[in-house]
Design a protein around this motif. Structure first.
Motif, PDB file in Angstrom:
ATOM      1  N   MET A  13       0.837  -1.206   0.000  1.00  0.00           N
ATOM      2  CA  MET A  13       0.000   0.000   0.000  1.00  0.00           C
ATOM      3  C   MET A  13       0.873   1.258   0.000  1.00  0.00           C
ATOM      4  N   THR A  14       2.046   1.197   0.629  1.00  0.00           N
ATOM      5  CA  THR A  14       2.936   2.355   0.624  1.00  0.00           C
ATOM      6  C   THR A  14       3.520   2.590  -0.760  1.00  0.00           C
ATOM      7  N   MET A  15       3.915   1.515  -1.438  1.00  0.00           N
ATOM      8  CA  MET A  15       4.397   1.640  -2.805  1.00  0.00           C
ATOM      9  C   MET A  15       3.329   2.249  -3.703  1.00  0.00           C
ATOM     10  N   ASN A  16       2.085   1.795  -3.554  1.00  0.00           N
ATOM     11  CA  ASN A  16       0.999   2.344  -4.364  1.00  0.00           C
ATOM     12  C   ASN A  16       0.844   3.839  -4.115  1.00  0.00           C
ATOM     13  N   ALA A  17       0.909   4.239  -2.831  1.00  0.00           N
ATOM     14  CA  ALA A  17       0.773   5.659  -2.495  1.00  0.00           C
ATOM     15  C   ALA A  17       1.891   6.481  -3.132  1.00  0.00           C
ATOM     16  N   ILE A  18       3.122   5.958  -3.095  1.00  0.00           N
ATOM     17  CA  ILE A  18       4.266   6.677  -3.667  1.00  0.00           C
ATOM     18  C   ILE A  18       4.139   6.781  -5.180  1.00  0.00           C
ATOM     19  N   LEU A 118      11.260  -1.695  -0.018  1.00  0.00           N
ATOM     20  CA  LEU A 118      10.608  -0.415   0.236  1.00  0.00           C
ATOM     21  C   LEU A 118      11.595   0.619   0.755  1.00  0.00           C
ATOM     22  N   LEU A 119      12.603   0.194   1.527  1.00  0.00           N
ATOM     23  CA  LEU A 119      13.614   1.146   1.984  1.00  0.00           C
ATOM     24  C   LEU A 119      14.235   1.873   0.799  1.00  0.00           C
ATOM     25  N   TYR A 120      14.524   1.123  -0.262  1.00  0.00           N
ATOM     26  CA  TYR A 120      15.094   1.745  -1.457  1.00  0.00           C
ATOM     27  C   TYR A 120      14.085   2.655  -2.154  1.00  0.00           C
ATOM     28  N   ILE A 121      12.841   2.207  -2.253  1.00  0.00           N
ATOM     29  CA  ILE A 121      11.814   3.000  -2.939  1.00  0.00           C
ATOM     30  C   ILE A 121      11.571   4.322  -2.216  1.00  0.00           C
ATOM     31  N   ILE A 122      11.580   4.300  -0.894  1.00  0.00           N
ATOM     32  CA  ILE A 122      11.454   5.542  -0.119  1.00  0.00           C
ATOM     33  C   ILE A 122      12.629   6.453  -0.417  1.00  0.00           C
ATOM     34  N   TRP A 123      13.836   5.899  -0.325  1.00  0.00           N
ATOM     35  CA  TRP A 123      15.068   6.667  -0.542  1.00  0.00           C
ATOM     36  C   TRP A 123      15.067   7.300  -1.931  1.00  0.00           C
ATOM     37  N   LYS A 124      14.665   6.540  -2.933  1.00  0.00           N
ATOM     38  CA  LYS A 124      14.714   7.007  -4.307  1.00  0.00           C
ATOM     39  C   LYS A 124      13.668   8.091  -4.569  1.00  0.00           C
ATOM     40  N   ASN A 125      12.457   7.917  -4.052  1.00  0.00           N
ATOM     41  CA  ASN A 125      11.329   8.761  -4.430  1.00  0.00           C
ATOM     42  C   ASN A 125      11.038   9.907  -3.471  1.00  0.00           C
ATOM     43  N   MET A 126      11.741   9.995  -2.351  1.00  0.00           N
ATOM     44  CA  MET A 126      11.452  11.077  -1.409  1.00  0.00           C
ATOM     45  C   MET A 126      11.832  12.439  -1.982  1.00  0.00           C
ATOM     46  N   ARG A 142      18.375  12.191   4.236  1.00  0.00           N
ATOM     47  CA  ARG A 142      19.001  11.588   3.066  1.00  0.00           C
ATOM     48  C   ARG A 142      20.145  12.456   2.573  1.00  0.00           C
ATOM     49  N   ALA A 143      21.195  11.808   2.094  1.00  0.00           N
ATOM     50  CA  ALA A 143      22.270  12.509   1.386  1.00  0.00           C
ATOM     51  C   ALA A 143      22.042  12.338  -0.108  1.00  0.00           C
ATOM     52  N   SER A 144      22.378  13.356  -0.875  1.00  0.00           N
ATOM     53  CA  SER A 144      22.313  13.264  -2.324  1.00  0.00           C
ATOM     54  C   SER A 144      23.365  14.180  -2.914  1.00  0.00           C
TER      55      SER A 144
END
Length: 275
Positions: A13-18, A118-126, A142-144
């Motif tokens: 459900m979190t992936m869908n929301a993102i 999901l940890l990666y998906i959060i990191w990538k899409n935040m 996050r660092a970028s």
């Protein structure tokens, strides 16, 4: 009926929301709430409770054991099981505990795999960057290569963005914040707050400068009845910081440290990829 939040379900459900949010349908607040609460609490971050007497060593009910497990014990092990699952994710996390009293098995491999993804998906899409513009959707650390984000939430309502290169910056403000109460400092100097929807348009920030977004963070108490049981939740921003009554095995939401108003930091080395 029993209630358990399988990490795979929380992840889906979190992936869908993102992904829906990335397509223009704003569900960032839903993603933020689920990430900060059940997803974070479903990760196994300490294991002392398994061996300190809290664990109930009852035999699993036969109906809860897959037939393949009963018939083929050559795939089973008792070698440092808790230690080797540290960092994994709960298979049956109820509202106030890491482990359900209704299910004998504590973890599923699918949930650990989904949680790590999901940890990666959060990191990538935040955040996202393009055409010289950096947009922050979720206010986590996050660092970028464009900027480093230091979020004080939920200790206090503050997010500091350290620009690594000149950028046009915008930050999404969570739904629980009154936009009239948001203040902005760029390198210590006040800057007018201008919004496009929930996004604070900070504007140009030069390399080496810091944009600091500030807003009040308040607590509220909510009562919840779930499958015949009553719970009292203390919520700070979108983060649940206490649930009463607590769980029996590895109680979750023991977050008194979030309520002090003083941010706790942990020094870590962060890798910044080229892509």
């Amino acid at each position: 009926l029993n209630f358990e939040a399988e990490t795979c379900e929380v992840v889906d459900m979190t992936m869908n929301a993102i992904y829906l949010s990335q397509l223009g349908h704003d569900y960032w607040d839903d993603a933020d709430r689920w990430i900060r609460n059940q997803f974070a609490e479903n990760q196994l971050t300490w294991i002392d409770w398994v061996t300190d007497g809290h664990w109930n060593h009852r035999k699993p009910r036969a109906e809860n054991i897959d037939n393949r497990m009963k018939e083929d014990y050559k795939w089973a092990t008792t070698d440092r099981v808790a230690e080797r699952n540290l960092g994994g994710f709960a298979g049956w996390g109820p509202i106030n505990d890491w482990h359900s009293e209704h299910i004998a098995l504590g973890i599923q491999g699918c949930c650990t795999g989904s949680g790590a993804r999901l940890l990666y998906i959060i990191w990538k899409n935040m955040l996202e960057y393009g055409d010289g513009k950096l947009k922050l959707h979720l206010l986590f650390n996050r660092a970028s290569k464009w900027a480093d984000i230091d979020s004080h939430i939920p200790f206090k309502g503050q997010v500091d963005i350290h620009a690594r290169k000149k950028t046009d910056l915008s930050v999404r403000i969570p739904h629980w914040v009154d936009l009239d109460e948001v203040t902005l400092l760029v390198n210590g100097k006040s800057r007018e707050t201008v919004f496009d929807g929930r996004y604070l348009q900070i504007g140009k920030v030069k390399k080496g400068r810091v944009a600091s977004v500030n807003f009040p963070i308040r607590e509220r108490t909510e009562k919840l009845s779930l499958h015949g049981k009553d719970y009292t939740l203390v919520i700070r921003g979108s983060s649940v910081v206490s649930i009463n009554p607590p769980g029996n095995y590895c109680p979750t939401y023991l977050r008194g440290h979030y309520r002090t108003g003083e941010t706790l930091w942990k020094n870590v080395a962060r890798f910044i990829p080229d892509n």
